[in-house]
Scaffold this active site. Structure first.
Site, PDB file in Angstrom:
ATOM      1  N   LYS A  80      -2.565  -9.044 -12.684  1.00  0.00           N
ATOM      2  CA  LYS A  80      -2.973  -7.673 -12.378  1.00  0.00           C
ATOM      3  C   LYS A  80      -4.287  -7.373 -13.092  1.00  0.00           C
ATOM      4  O   LYS A  80      -4.489  -7.797 -14.248  1.00  0.00           O
ATOM      5  CB  LYS A  80      -1.858  -6.735 -12.840  1.00  0.00           C
ATOM      6  N   SER A 154       2.717   0.174  -9.756  1.00  0.00           N
ATOM      7  CA  SER A 154       1.284   0.026  -9.629  1.00  0.00           C
ATOM      8  C   SER A 154       0.852  -1.419  -9.425  1.00  0.00           C
ATOM      9  O   SER A 154      -0.291  -1.692  -9.052  1.00  0.00           O
ATOM     10  CB  SER A 154       0.596   0.589 -10.881  1.00  0.00           C
ATOM     11  N   SER A 178       6.603  -0.197 -12.586  1.00  0.00           N
ATOM     12  CA  SER A 178       5.562  -0.887 -11.815  1.00  0.00           C
ATOM     13  C   SER A 178       5.812  -2.373 -11.634  1.00  0.00           C
ATOM     14  O   SER A 178       5.202  -3.004 -10.773  1.00  0.00           O
ATOM     15  CB  SER A 178       4.191  -0.689 -12.492  1.00  0.00           C
TER      16      SER A 178
END
Length: 598
Positions: A80, A154, A178
């Site tokens: 990420k 996310s 997330s």
């Protein structure tokens, strides 16, 4: 070229071991990534891959060419883009925020040292604020099953590239869910470790006191393998913790699960149906399901965004708010600016409430192997999300937002496909450091599910041969410690879990020791013997010393050989005590001898 799309870690290892592929296959794999795929923010350039391949070759040479010393040898992964990697910008999905880190995040360094190849950095809800996957200037990441729906966030990009098999695993982050919601929306596994198990050094903080770097994979086995490589105490992270190795490392045959007494799906009957089917499947596995009061969980979940805890996000972004507020996504900015409304007194009151609710939650979970919840009560289309971005985001976090505040670990698992073809997931939650036990139960769940891996249509490979759980001692018991016997409590009260019943090698003799209370046998190696029935138990390593301290003479703990060639710790007896003992080898085990006595 042999397709490597959707391969698990075991398939990568086997292909390298038998020479079917060589590590430069990642160059071909990278060339297959679509240029317009907005799950990526940055993809590895050819020269970056070439440099990593050279480093991999050096690492292999340093271990004498032994690939087993590099458990992630040549395996492609993604991270990420709020996690640092040297040679790559970190944007947190905000170009104006971008910076070039001097070094890898601690977890990335560990994965690369184990041989993994970084293929790119993935899209996310900006500054990891959201569970939707739509709050990014790089575009909304589409659901891997139906692009009209959200991917979840996310960690949207990290989940998407794993679900489509573009990498073997990826790193996400989890503050409010997330690392779990995108797993549920994309039919993959999301491992949310205990806080501090994986170092956060090199992570752009969202809520620093509760942030966790998480792992996405196609299988539970892979997710846990990656976490085992990435974990470890890191003095450079003030919130890093050493695993005390006192928690259970597995779940026994009698599974005990809690579920919320009142379930909320916001009218989503399809998600409700999948969850109800999951409950029935667990019952078929022998699980005892007990409803519990969910109100403390819900009250704590509300604190993360609707109380002073949101000020942690404000602290993390204070410079951006002061200097470049317009660079922040409007929905994200609206959430983060709310933190300015709270005082230090409000924050302390919120901490007292968190501590109280967390204690109530952990007390509620005592005696259970896990809490079983839907990963998300519902899913929404991208069009719906545009109309109600905050409300629907809040719905997604109904079963996730309390987790990190309560210091729980979690494992998001595929649960089934809805009538409309979208995936729906479940999550198992337990107190801190029960990660290994959750993985053990998750593997049992996934093995019997029969779902395709992610969105790849590939089947779950055969499981690897079972090995002792990390952080445990595998102990063979032969007499009074067997299941149902008088001293079995000395195992169960130390969180030991029964693994299997098996046999010793055929070179042992069994004796009934005179004058022992309760009656105990003695096991001794002999030139002329036979196989004796034993039980194997996995005990947390930190509890093993306590157990050994209670073993009375003439018994002791030594090394025991099993019929299949394995060697484990087990009960042995000093020779001097056998002269007056009754040889009961012919019974083949302690239970049969006890039964013979009526």
């Amino acid at each position: 070229m042999q397709s490597v799309i959707g391969w698990t870690l075991g398939e990568w290892r086997e292909a390298y071991r038998n020479g079917t592929i060589t590590p430069d296959i990642v160059l071909t794999l990278a060339a297959q990534y679509a240029a317009a795929d907005n799950a990526w923010i940055a993809r590895a350039r050819p020269e970056q891959l070439t440099a990593q391949l050279a480093q991999l070759s050096e690492r292999l040479a340093a271990v004498g060419g032994d690939m087993t010393q590099l458990p992630l040898y040549g395996v492609p992964f993604a991270i990420k883009d709020n996690i640092d990697a040297a040679g790559w910008e970190t944007t947190a999905a905000c170009p104006e925020f971008a910076y070039a880190p001097a070094s890898d995040a601690s977890v990335v360094a560990k994965l690369r040292a184990a041989g993994a190849i970084l293929m790119g950095k993935t899209n996310l809800d900006q500054f990891a604020t959201g569970l939707v996957g739509t709050r990014s200037p790089y575009g909304a990441v589409a659901n891997s099953f139906n692009p009209a729906y959200v991917s979840g966030g996310s960690s949207s990009g990290s989940a998407s590239v794993v679900a489509r098999g573009l990498v073997a695993f990826s790193l996400g982050t989890d503050t409010a869910g997330s690392g779990r919601v995108p797993a549920g929306f994309n039919n993959i596994v999301g491992l949310k470790p205990s806080k501090g198990r994986l170092s956060n050094t090199g992570l752009v903080p969202a809520c620093r006191t509760v942030d966790c770097i998480s792992v996405f994979a196609l299988t539970v086995e892979d997710a846990e393998s990656v976490a085992q490589v990435a974990e470890g105490y890191d003095a450079s992270d003030a919130y890093s913790r050493a695993n005390p190795h006192t928690a259970p490392v597995a779940v026994g045959r009698a599974i005990k699960l809690a579920i919320p007494a009142t379930l909320e799906f916001f009218g989503d009957t399809q998600n409700q149906a999948v969850f109800e089917q999951a409950v029935e499947r667990f019952k078929a596995l022998g699980a005892q399901i007990t409803p519990v009061d969910f109100s403390p969980f819900k009250a704590l979940a509300d604190q993360l965004y609707f109380g002073p805890w949101v000020a942690e996000r404000t602290v993390a972004l204070h410079s951006m708010l002061e200097q470049q507020p317009d660079a922040i996504n409007p929905v994200v900015r609206g959430i983060v600016e709310n933190g300015l409304e709270y005082s230090a007194c409000d924050a302390y009151k919120a901490e007292y409430l968190r501590a109280d609710l967390s204690r109530r939650i952990n007390d509620t979970l005592a005696g259970f192997d896990a809490l079983l919840v839907p990963t998300s009560p519902t899913i929404r289309t991208q069009a719906e999300m545009a109309l109600e971005p905050v409300r629907y985001n809040s719905q997604f976090g109904y079963y996730t937002n309390f987790t990190n505040l309560a210091d729980l670990c979690a494992l998001a698992l595929p649960a089934g496909l809805r009538a409309d073809g979208l995936p729906s997931g479940i999550t198992l939650l337990a107190p801190a450091w029960h990660d290994t036990a959750l993985a053990h139960l998750g593997k049992r769940w996934q093995a019997g599910l029969g779902l395709p891996l992610g969105a790849t249509a590939r089947e779950l490979p055969a499981p690897a041969a079972p090995t002792p759980a990390p952080g445990s001692v595998r102990l063979a018991v032969v007499g009074a410690h067997l299941s149902g016997m008088p001293l079995n409590f000395q195992l169960t009260t130390r969180n030991a879990v029964l693994v299997e019943q098996t046999l010793t090698a055929d070179s042992y003799r069994l004796y009934a020791l005179p004058g022992t209370v309760p009656p105990k046998p003695g096991l001794a190696r002999a030139d002329s013997g036979r196989s004796i029935i034993v039980e194997l138990w996995d005990m947390p390593i930190a509890r093993f010393g306590e157990f050994v301290a209670e073993v009375p003479a003439p018994l002791g703990i030594g090394n025991l050989s099993l019929t299949d060639g394995r060697n484990v710790k087990g009960f042995i007896c000093e020779p001097w005590a056998l002269a007056d003992a009754l040889d009961i080898t012919e019974f083949g085990g302690w239970r049969a001898f006890i039964a013979s006595r009526g």
